[in-house]
Scaffold this active site. Structure first.
Site, PDB file in Angstrom:
ATOM      1  N   HIS A  71      -2.278   5.460 -10.281  1.00 39.28           N
ATOM      2  CA  HIS A  71      -2.348   6.091  -8.974  1.00 39.28           C
ATOM      3  C   HIS A  71      -1.012   5.916  -8.253  1.00 39.28           C
ATOM      4  O   HIS A  71      -0.213   5.039  -8.586  1.00 39.28           O
ATOM      5  CB  HIS A  71      -3.468   5.470  -8.140  1.00 39.28           C
ATOM      6  CG  HIS A  71      -4.819   5.656  -8.751  1.00 39.28           C
ATOM      7  ND1 HIS A  71      -5.451   6.880  -8.798  1.00 39.28           N
ATOM      8  CD2 HIS A  71      -5.654   4.779  -9.378  1.00 39.28           C
ATOM      9  CE1 HIS A  71      -6.614   6.755  -9.400  1.00 39.28           C
ATOM     10  NE2 HIS A  71      -6.769   5.489  -9.773  1.00 39.28           N
ATOM     11  N   CYS A  73      -0.047  10.462  -8.480  1.00 40.68           N
ATOM     12  CA  CYS A  73       0.021  11.357  -7.323  1.00 40.68           C
ATOM     13  C   CYS A  73       1.328  11.107  -6.582  1.00 40.68           C
ATOM     14  O   CYS A  73       1.806   9.972  -6.501  1.00 40.68           O
ATOM     15  CB  CYS A  73      -1.161  11.105  -6.391  1.00 40.68           C
ATOM     16  SG  CYS A  73      -2.752  11.605  -7.075  1.00 40.68           S
TER      17      CYS A  73
END
Length: 460
Positions: free
Chosen positions: A153, A194
């Site tokens: 992430h 991301c």
């Protein structure tokens, strides 16, 4: 006699010189190849990250890279999870013929040893600073080629580890240290997260022989793939997304092509085209993109397979700049103005946990535990949205821009305050990371970390 002596001396000397030169050439030709692979997450809902990184390990092994030269980080709690319907396995693709990438995947740093500190120590070759794990660190030299692959992430200017974050300034300082210590001749870095473009955008120097590609631009999510209902392996629903779109695309490309004859440039173009849900980016030194993929994902030192033509002017640079700016604008445009390109089996990384829980619940609607977990996740998402809506109102930063360089000292301190007040000092949730650009905006608007923490104390 003297002439004979000098002729023999000259002959012997030249032969020795030839041997020395040949040895030097062989030393250059025998440059080593190294890799550092990192899956930075934990938990079964993050199945895809550990599957990705073990698949990457096999890509390198199959291309000839020595196992001793690969250093792998993985929390390693997915294959053995009680939620895994095919115990002790990791699959990165659906189907009856899917490969178990956990088999033979050698992990050097697992569990609590998967940390930013160990990652930095491994990259900079400082064995004395490693805590736990196998103790392996890079021992590469100025003649060697290094490949780094990180999957997890992220948020603007940071990537996540199981219990902490690594910020873009820390990562780029580490890479610069590697350059200063002459730990590579060329280095490629593939980053899946991301907002992964924010780790290199306007930060990674273009003159230190590092070529980086990212799953997303600086302001958008990356996407998971092979999610329900496309996550069935050997007739069994795995119950989680099997891979990440960008990662699966580059690895399946390497699996299906002769990487000794495919250039980095060709692989980038292919992956960019296939990764339809985000905008794959490239940064850093682009002068060696013509080299074969195997130079970095294998054990070859093959010459460039193709030469990229240089434009007579800066026209193409202007085109690239325009397209990058357009892509950033397109992501920020109102949803009604964008054409959805949603593909079955792909999910925004921010939504994977909710999709994972609801998929489980749909198979067992009367399960009270699953019902509660879904309710808790939805409640948490709404809470995060409300917290940051109120935060921007109370700090008058509703229209504050998050564009431009990140003020890392402020950003790090603001993140710490947010974690203390809203997560009891623990890790920010996957959905919570979606809103971290508001901390960056607050710093740019002149708010101090203490002021922001005080607001969060009232909201959380």
């Amino acid at each position: 006699y003297n002439q004979y002596f000098f002729r023999k001396f000259e002959e012997i000397t030249m032969n020795k010189l030839a041997i020395v030169l040949l040895a030097a050439l062989c030393a250059v030709a025998a440059a080593d190849h190294w890799a550092v692979l990192v899956a930075g997450s934990s938990g079964y809902s993050n199945y895809r990250h550990q599957a990705d990184i073990c698949h990457a390990y096999h890509v390198l092994i199959n291309a000839g890279m020595p196992a001793d030269n690969i250093i792998l980080f993985s929390y390693d709690d997915v294959a053995s999870s009680s939620e895994n319907p095919l115990p002790n396995t990791l699959y990165n693709k659906p189907g009856d013929d899917s490969i178990d990438y956990n088999k033979g995947c050698v992990k050097d740093y697992t569990g609590n040893d998967v940390t930013p500190e160990n990652f930095i120590a491994v990259l900079t070759g400082e064995a004395s600073k490693v805590s736990g794990g196998s103790g392996k660190v890079l021992k590469s030299t100025q003649n060697d080629k290094v490949f780094i692959n990180f999957v997890d992430h992220g948020a603007p200017g940071l990537i996540a580890f199981p219990e902490d974050f690594m910020y873009a300034d820390q990562l780029n300082k580490t890479l610069t240290t590697m350059h200063e210590k002459k730990m590579y001749s060329q280095l490629t870095f593939y980053l899946e997260a991301c907002e992964s473009g924010s780790m290199f955008n306007k930060t990674l120097p273009d003159n230190i022989n590092i070529y980086a590609t990212t799953a997303a631009n600086p302001s958008e999510s990356s996407w998971a793939t092979y999610c329900s209902p496309n996550n069935v392996v050997k007739g069994t629903d795995i119950g989680a997304c099997l891979g990440d779109l960008y990662s699966v695309n580059w690895m399946e490309d390497s699996d299906s092509h002769n990487v000794k004859k495919e250039s980095l440039a060709t692989q980038f173009t292919t992956v960019k085209k296939l990764t339809t849900q985000s905008h794959v980016q490239e940064y850093g030194t682009k002068t060696f993109k013509a080299e074969p993929v195997a130079d970095f994902q294998g054990n070859d030192d093959a010459p460039a397979m193709e030469v990229e033509a240089k434009p007579a002017s800066n026209f193409m640079d202007l085109v690239d700049k325009f397209m990058n700016e357009y892509e950033t604008w397109a992501e920020d445009a109102p949803a009604a103005t964008r054409v959805s390109t949603s593909t079955t089996g792909t999910v925004d990384s921010r939504d994977v946990k909710l999709q994972y829980l609801t998929s489980k619940l749909m198979k067992d609607l009367d399960n009270a535990v699953l019902q509660q977990r879904v309710i808790e996740e939805i409640t948490h998402r709404k809470k995060m949205e409300q917290v940051f809506a109120s935060f921007t109102n109370q700090t008058n930063t509703t229209n504050a821009s998050s564009a431009g360089p990140i003020e890392f000292e402020c950003y790090r301190a603001a993140m710490s305050g947010f974690r203390r007040q809203c997560f009891n000092g623990g890790m920010v949730s996957e959905y919570g990371l979606k809103f971290m650009h508001y901390l960056h905006s607050g710093c740019k608007a002149g708010l101090t970390p203490a002021q922001m923490e005080q607001v969060f104390a009232s909201l959380c």
